[in-house]
Design a protein around this motif. Sequence first.
Motif, PDB file in Angstrom:
ATOM      1  N   THR A  24       0.846  -1.191   0.000  1.00 36.42           N
ATOM      2  CA  THR A  24       0.000   0.000   0.000  1.00 36.42           C
ATOM      3  C   THR A  24       0.886   1.246   0.000  1.00 36.42           C
ATOM      4  N   PRO A  25       0.382   2.318  -0.601  1.00 32.01           N
ATOM      5  CA  PRO A  25       1.165   3.552  -0.638  1.00 32.01           C
ATOM      6  C   PRO A  25       1.200   4.265   0.719  1.00 32.01           C
ATOM      7  N   VAL A  26       0.345   3.853   1.653  1.00 35.44           N
ATOM      8  CA  VAL A  26       0.287   4.489   2.980  1.00 35.44           C
ATOM      9  C   VAL A  26       0.164   3.412   4.050  1.00 35.44           C
ATOM     10  N   GLU A  27       0.633   3.746   5.249  1.00 32.18           N
ATOM     11  CA  GLU A  27       0.474   2.844   6.391  1.00 32.18           C
ATOM     12  C   GLU A  27      -0.554   3.391   7.375  1.00 32.18           C
ATOM     13  N   ARG A  28      -0.798   4.688   7.274  1.00 35.32           N
ATOM     14  CA  ARG A  28      -1.749   5.369   8.151  1.00 35.32           C
ATOM     15  C   ARG A  28      -2.675   6.192   7.261  1.00 35.32           C
ATOM     16  N   TYR A  61      -4.697   5.272  16.244  1.00 37.44           N
ATOM     17  CA  TYR A  61      -3.728   6.187  15.647  1.00 37.44           C
ATOM     18  C   TYR A  61      -3.917   6.346  14.139  1.00 37.44           C
ATOM     19  N   GLY A  62      -4.852   5.589  13.580  1.00 33.59           N
ATOM     20  CA  GLY A  62      -5.076   5.643  12.140  1.00 33.59           C
ATOM     21  C   GLY A  62      -4.244   4.639  11.368  1.00 33.59           C
ATOM     22  N   ASP A  63      -3.472   3.811  12.082  1.00 34.71           N
ATOM     23  CA  ASP A  63      -2.681   2.775  11.416  1.00 34.71           C
ATOM     24  C   ASP A  63      -3.607   1.690  10.878  1.00 34.71           C
ATOM     25  N   ILE A  64      -3.326   1.203   9.678  1.00 35.84           N
ATOM     26  CA  ILE A  64      -4.136   0.158   9.073  1.00 35.84           C
ATOM     27  C   ILE A  64      -3.866  -1.166   9.777  1.00 35.84           C
ATOM     28  N   LEU A  89     -14.474  -6.660  12.120  1.00 37.12           N
ATOM     29  CA  LEU A  89     -13.837  -5.543  12.824  1.00 37.12           C
ATOM     30  C   LEU A  89     -13.566  -5.882  14.286  1.00 37.12           C
ATOM     31  N   LEU A  90     -14.497  -6.553  14.923  1.00 38.72           N
ATOM     32  CA  LEU A  90     -14.305  -6.946  16.325  1.00 38.72           C
ATOM     33  C   LEU A  90     -13.181  -7.970  16.468  1.00 38.72           C
ATOM     34  N   LEU A  91     -13.117  -8.925  15.571  1.00 38.73           N
ATOM     35  CA  LEU A  91     -12.044  -9.921  15.626  1.00 38.73           C
ATOM     36  C   LEU A  91     -10.667  -9.278  15.462  1.00 38.73           C
ATOM     37  N   LEU A  92     -10.600  -8.222  14.701  1.00 38.74           N
ATOM     38  CA  LEU A  92      -9.334  -7.544  14.456  1.00 38.74           C
ATOM     39  C   LEU A  92      -8.998  -6.510  15.532  1.00 38.74           C
ATOM     40  N   GLY A  93      -9.968  -6.153  16.363  1.00 40.51           N
ATOM     41  CA  GLY A  93      -9.732  -5.171  17.417  1.00 40.51           C
ATOM     42  C   GLY A  93      -9.740  -3.738  16.925  1.00 40.51           C
ATOM     43  N   ALA A  94     -10.472  -3.464  15.861  1.00 35.71           N
ATOM     44  CA  ALA A  94     -10.522  -2.117  15.284  1.00 35.71           C
ATOM     45  C   ALA A  94     -11.285  -1.154  16.185  1.00 35.71           C
ATOM     46  N   VAL A  95     -10.862   0.101  16.177  1.00 36.51           N
ATOM     47  CA  VAL A  95     -11.601   1.153  16.874  1.00 36.51           C
ATOM     48  C   VAL A  95     -12.343   2.050  15.887  1.00 36.51           C
TER      49      VAL A  95
END
Length: 153
Positions: A24-28, A61-64, A89-95
């Motif tokens: 990806t061109p970005v990490e955040r 923090y906006g990190d993927i 999303l829950l399995l991955l722990g996303a906020v």
Amino acid sequence: MVLYNTRFCDQGLPELVKEQTLDTPVERITCADQIYQVCTGALGMQFHTEEYLYVIAINSYGDILGCFEVSHGTVNASVSSPREIFLKLLLLGAVAFFMAHNHPSQQSKPSQDDISVTKRIKEVGEILGIQLLEHIIVGKDSYTALFRDEYMC
């Protein structure tokens, strides 16, 4: 960025499965332009001949954290429900998360159904505490950001 899927483990519970790692061109992600870069660069969404809906999960923090293909539909529709989106999303722990789908017509203008589904997903996210930050629609050489472009008023 890691592309994930889910499957049932031996105990019959859903678990994350790493399908592949994408450059990806970005990490955040901090803006809709970066979502578009990920969608057209890593995912090649502008070339799909059917509708695909992806979710990009992020931390505080906006990190993927990862990406999921939620649905793969037809030339003018794809089916998605909050259950499938939020399970992943829950399995991955996303906020928080971003949604993106393409229009094979190559026009990025949202349909009324696009707007309705987005509002429903946003409401469920507010209840669960996982914020939908943006939903973009990818066209041939452009995109529409539903929140930024005020379709969500």
